[in-house]
Enzyme design. Sequence first.
Site, PDB file in Angstrom:
ATOM      1  N   HIS A   1       0.874  -1.186   0.000  1.00 30.52           N
ATOM      2  CA  HIS A   1       0.000   0.000   0.000  1.00 30.52           C
ATOM      3  C   HIS A   1       0.901   1.223   0.000  1.00 30.52           C
ATOM      4  O   HIS A   1       2.107   1.133   0.293  1.00 30.52           O
ATOM      5  CB  HIS A   1      -0.948   0.018   1.203  1.00 30.52           C
ATOM      6  CG  HIS A   1      -0.243   0.058   2.529  1.00 30.52           C
ATOM      7  ND1 HIS A   1       0.417   1.181   3.010  1.00 30.52           N
ATOM      8  CD2 HIS A   1      -0.079  -0.892   3.487  1.00 30.52           C
ATOM      9  CE1 HIS A   1       0.934   0.934   4.199  1.00 30.52           C
ATOM     10  NE2 HIS A   1       0.659  -0.327   4.505  1.00 30.52           N
TER      11      HIS A   1
ATOM     12  N   ASP B   1      -1.271 -19.755  12.465  1.00 27.88           N
ATOM     13  CA  ASP B   1      -0.081 -20.331  13.082  1.00 27.88           C
ATOM     14  C   ASP B   1      -0.037 -20.003  14.576  1.00 27.88           C
ATOM     15  O   ASP B   1       0.016 -18.823  14.961  1.00 27.88           O
ATOM     16  CB  ASP B   1       1.166 -19.776  12.380  1.00 27.88           C
ATOM     17  CG  ASP B   1       2.409 -20.563  12.713  1.00 27.88           C
ATOM     18  OD1 ASP B   1       2.879 -20.461  13.857  1.00 27.88           O
ATOM     19  OD2 ASP B   1       2.898 -21.298  11.828  1.00 27.88           O
TER      20      ASP B   1
ATOM     21  N   SER C   1       3.073  -4.824   7.035  1.00 28.34           N
ATOM     22  CA  SER C   1       2.617  -4.514   5.683  1.00 28.34           C
ATOM     23  C   SER C   1       3.732  -4.792   4.687  1.00 28.34           C
ATOM     24  O   SER C   1       4.837  -4.277   4.831  1.00 28.34           O
ATOM     25  CB  SER C   1       2.193  -3.044   5.569  1.00 28.34           C
ATOM     26  OG  SER C   1       1.061  -2.789   6.354  1.00 28.34           O
TER      27      SER C   1
END
Length: 428
Positions: free
Chosen positions: A248, A375, A390
């Site tokens: 992003h 997980d 990110s």
Amino acid sequence: MRRRKSGLYRRLAWIFWLTAIAGTGFVWYLADRSVPDRISIIENQQEEFAFPLLWKTTLSSGSTEVALGNESNIPADEITISSSEPFSIFAGEKGSYQVDLKLLGLIKFKDIQVDVVDTQYAVPCGTPIGIYLKSNGIMVIGTGRVTGEDGVETEPAYGRLKSGDYIEAFNGAPLSTKEELIQKVENWEGGQASLTIRREGETMEVALDPVKGSDGQYKLGAWVRDDTQGIGTITYVDPNGNFGALGHGISDSDTGELVEIENGALYTAKIMGVEKGEAGKPGLLSGVIYYGPQSCMGEISSNTEDGIFGKVNQQFKKELSGEPVEIARRQEVKPGPAVIRTTVSGETKDYSVEIQKVDYSATKKNKTMVLKVTDPELLAFTGGIVQGLSGTPILQDGKLVGAVTHVFVQDPTRGYGILAEDMLKYEE
């Protein structure tokens, strides 16, 4: 009595037709979201597809480079399929082409872009990196009041400058840093000044009167910034040294606007701690960035809605580990088991996730996938997806399928992802 029955019938008829129209619209919407706007096919190869449509559909190709086939397996420029009946597309020479879909052979439904490409490879990274961006111009983040030498408060920039503007020059003199702007204003001798600004891509001149403050120096009454920095994650590096990160864009923390950059750089970063995420409170990676020539790892050339991009240097390449993997084409990415690769624990490891949804027609490309961390080790360590992850690469069936982009604030075990193909398009 008849009038009452007649009125009831009319109301029931209205309800019936409104329900029918709403139902049809909803089915149309679902069908539109399930059929991709864009697909990729390897040059000189044939691939099979199936679209979950409820109606008979006619597909037509607008180019001889893209041939269609159904059960007859005879290449054609137009075929008709029913429901989820499989069909094939053969792609010839590289390029972008179009396939048209018509419902019942009459109603225009959607155009699909067919990209004929080479197989692409890149090394999935998942390593933290320091990011520095120099804005293209001096960004205005807000305006404020100035107390003049007479004690009167004024706001000279109000209505003339606004958040998201970029100041490029003062009285015709080009500016590159906020310090240059401050110096020009402080040395002003009074009267009206002219600022050259860029607003939403358009350059214009703005006139205003700097105010002499109580300290004897002139002020514009504007808050400005000319750079930004932070820690993110490198997603991949391709064989040519091109990198993609974050998944992003980087927006200004005050204005929320995507930062328009002049240039930028990558620097060595080290994660020092993790604040676990919890419902209503996203977690956070905290760390340090090592600035300096020896710590520079590459150059940033673009800041986009789908990530930051540029080239790594030889220093980064020396430290790069792992083998290149194939980049999954968008239609290969499916709901199901996957892994994310990150060095958040201090070593590079793969952690299990589940891709829960793939929206090929998502309005925001950096929210195409929905994934859930499964997980136990990663959940115990971070609580799921935290700020700073990110750009973490997502792999499925041994291919790079995308990157983590956002966390769900109310459920940090879940978040959004972007398709790798949508990041790689900036390398073209």
